[in-house]
Every structure is written in C-alpha cells, then in structure tokens.
Scaffold this active site. Structure first.
Site, PDB file in Angstrom:
ATOM      1  N   TYR A 143       0.830  -1.196   0.000  1.00 28.24           N
ATOM      2  CA  TYR A 143       0.000   0.000   0.000  1.00 28.24           C
ATOM      3  C   TYR A 143       0.870   1.253   0.000  1.00 28.24           C
ATOM      4  O   TYR A 143       1.428   1.648   1.008  1.00 28.24           O
ATOM      5  CB  TYR A 143      -0.924   0.025   1.214  1.00 28.24           C
ATOM      6  CG  TYR A 143      -1.837  -1.180   1.354  1.00 28.24           C
ATOM      7  CD1 TYR A 143      -2.186  -1.952   0.259  1.00 28.24           C
ATOM      8  CD2 TYR A 143      -2.348  -1.542   2.598  1.00 28.24           C
ATOM      9  CE1 TYR A 143      -3.023  -3.052   0.393  1.00 28.24           C
ATOM     10  CE2 TYR A 143      -3.186  -2.641   2.730  1.00 28.24           C
ATOM     11  CZ  TYR A 143      -3.512  -3.396   1.624  1.00 28.24           C
ATOM     12  OH  TYR A 143      -4.335  -4.493   1.757  1.00 28.24           O
ATOM     13  N   HIS A 158       0.438 -12.329   1.481  1.00 31.52           N
ATOM     14  CA  HIS A 158      -0.337 -11.425   0.639  1.00 31.52           C
ATOM     15  C   HIS A 158      -0.432 -11.922  -0.804  1.00 31.52           C
ATOM     16  O   HIS A 158       0.574 -12.031  -1.512  1.00 31.52           O
ATOM     17  CB  HIS A 158       0.315 -10.038   0.656  1.00 31.52           C
ATOM     18  CG  HIS A 158      -0.588  -8.935   0.226  1.00 31.52           C
ATOM     19  ND1 HIS A 158      -0.175  -7.623   0.109  1.00 31.52           N
ATOM     20  CD2 HIS A 158      -1.900  -8.923  -0.109  1.00 31.52           C
ATOM     21  CE1 HIS A 158      -1.179  -6.858  -0.251  1.00 31.52           C
ATOM     22  NE2 HIS A 158      -2.242  -7.634  -0.414  1.00 31.52           N
TER      23      HIS A 158
END
Length: 342
Positions: free
Chosen positions: A67, A152
């Site tokens: 992010y 992830h």
C-alpha cells in the site's frame, strides 16, 4: 438463532481473532487509503484518520507494504504512536519486498497508488523473504511487534508460500515473535486450501463474502468454521457499489464498472433494507458477520468522515427478518444463510 430473537450478530463485544488471545471489536480499519490509494491525501487530512478510528472504537488495523510502497505502514505507525500498544491489534503482510529504485519522475499509479515510484515490488514468499519483510515492516511502522502476519496474494506463488512463508510464520508464532498468521487474498478457494494444509489460524478474504458475492460460503467459510480458523472479511462494499444507499449506473464492482444485472440486484437489496428502516451500507457491513467463522469486517476510508461513518454501520443491528426476506427473494444464497449462527 431462535424465532424470538430480533437481531442477528454483530455484537459490540470483542471477538477473538486467531487462537493466540487477540480480541477486538468486530470492525477493523484497512489502511490502503493511507498509502494514497487512487489519489494523494492532503497533509492535513490523513493524520486525522487513525485518531478518528480509535475514537470510534476501532482497535484492529490492517496494512501492507504494497500500500503506497510502504507509505501506509509509515502513516499507520505514526497514527498509532499515541495509543496504548497493548490495546491495539496490527496486521501487515508478507510476499512483496520493496526494493529501492530511481523513480525518474514516475508515480505508482499503475498499481493504483499516487506515490513516487521510488521502490519496486519483488515477489518473495521464501523464508528469508518473510523474515526480511517483517523486519522492514517493523521499521516502517515503528513498532516492536506485529500481531498478525498475512501472506499477501500468493495466487501465482502457492507452492513457494506453502514451502517457505507458512512454515516460517508458524515458527515465528511458536517463538512468540508474532501472535497469529494466515493469508489475505481476493479469492476463497486457495485460502481454503491453506486452511486444510497449514496450521494458520486466520484468513482474510476480500470481496468474496459480501451481499453480492457469497462464493466464500462454498469452500472457505465452512472449512474455517470446522477448523477453528478466524476469517476477516474485507472489501465488503465490493469496491464501491455497496457503499452508497442508491447505487447508480456509474457504480463500480470489483474495481471495474458494474454490470446492469449487478446494479439491479444491489438496488433490490437496498429496497428490502429500506422497508426495514435500514440502509444498503449497513447491510453490507453487517452481512459478513452473520457467519460464525467471521470474526470482523475490515473497512477502509480516505478521511476521518468516511472512517467514522463506516464504524457506525454496526451501531444498529440488522433484524433477522431482513436476512430471511433476502433469502426468500433469492437475493442471498441458501447455502450462505445456512451458515448463519444459530
């Protein structure tokens, strides 16, 4: 649930995440916006996000190196600096290492983040990659520990994750370095395989257990329930269409334009909500919590107002009659309803 019960879950009480004693209210903040998702946040706006989440009772915060090329982790760490560490649960992710590079005037908007492209992402699901990723995340967050670590998006790296990342995280949990671990993905089938094949104790599923996509009820949710694995439901608004009470023709679904049939279904659900004095976003936030395997919903927000509004979506429990009517109308699947806590 008995016929005399007026409402289904959620409860304002804390719920357990994983098996290590972590407990939080059933709503968390997903910090992708802190990494300038879609657009750069104003310098006077982003510092208000985490304090507002804290004021509204949020005690679980999820982030990732992905992010904003580490920006979200740095901002989240700054926002949490003034709160008691033992009262907050933080998760971050492994699988993408950030390697410095010359931005050469480029931004990371190709990956949806409005930040300079001064790092590149390198997929690494090995043991060494996990250890390095955690060390880097701790430095960016400014924390002495990470409570939950999630692998992830290993969609194209399943074997490497099973051979490297999961055993490494299991060892770190056994050593007390982390409390819980699992994976976070936009699909449920591989998450279900990880539940079967590893000793992970938490899974985050994004967009696959919502009012408009209940596919996680076919595999992940019943298996997680049987195995005692906590599920965190993210992307409960399916990238936008369920975040407003009256979805329009410009609504987005799973990060693209919503088809007419999807918009019509969302509007039909909203009509049922209105008959019962509720809103479509309230149903979207609370529906994932009707399954006993789901510990919390994780919602984002690009400013303090959005974060406060999302946190408030659990304040008025949705009557069980709403879910029953949606089932009768075929707007939520029978298999999904069958999974509801009774």
């Amino acid at each position: 649930m008995t016929g005399n019960d007026e409402t289904a879950r959620p409860s304002p009480d804390r719920v357990a995440i994983g098996r290590g004693g972590l407990a939080v209210p059933p709503v968390g903040y997903g910090a992708a916006a802190l990494g300038n998702l879609y657009r750069a946040l104003d310098d006077d706006a982003w510092p208000e996000i985490v304090p507002e989440a804290w004021r509204r009772g949020i005690r679980y915060f999820d982030v990732a190196p992905h992010y904003g090329l580490g920006l979200a982790e740095r901002r989240l760490g700054e926002g949490l600096r003034s709160v008691p560490r033992d009262q907050v649960v933080v998760s971050t992710k492994v699988g993408r290492l950030l390697v410095p590079q010359d931005a050469a005037g480029r931004t990371d908007l190709a990956n949806l983040f409005d930040v300079p492209a001064d790092h590149r992402r390198v997929h690494d699901y090995s043991r060494d990659g996990v250890l390095r990723s955690i060390e880097d995340s701790l430095a960016r967050l400014g924390l002495d520990r990470i409570d939950i670590v999630l692998v992830h998006d290993p969609d194209d790296h399943e074997r490497e994750a099973l051979a490297g990342a999961f055993p490494a995280l299991s060892e770190l949990r056994d050593q007390g370095v982390i409390t819980s671990f699992g994976a976070g993905m936009n699909q449920s089938a591989m998450l279900a395989r990880f539940v079967r094949e590893t000793d992970a104790d938490v899974m985050m599923v994004a967009g696959r257990w919502t009012l408009l996509d209940q596919s996680a009820s076919d595999d992940l949710l019943p298996l997680a329930d049987r195995r005692g694995v906590s599920v965190l439901a993210a992307a409960v608004f399916n990238s936008g269409i369920l975040a407003t009470d009256d979805p329009g023709v410009d609504a987005t679904f799973d990060y693209g334009p919503a088809r007419g049939a999807v918009i019509a279904r969302a509007r039909d659900i909203a009509e049922v909500a209105h008959r019962h004095g509720r809103t479509l976003p309230e149903l979207a936030a609370q529906y994932p919590l009707t399954h006993p395997a789901v510990a919390a919903v994780v919602m984002g927000g690009a400013d303090a107002g959005q974060v406060g509004r999302n946190a408030g979506l659990l304040a008025r429990p949705v009557p069980d009659a709403v879910w029953s009517e949606l089932e009768e109308l075929g707007l939520i699947s029978r298999s999904a309803v069958a999974g509801r806590q009774s």
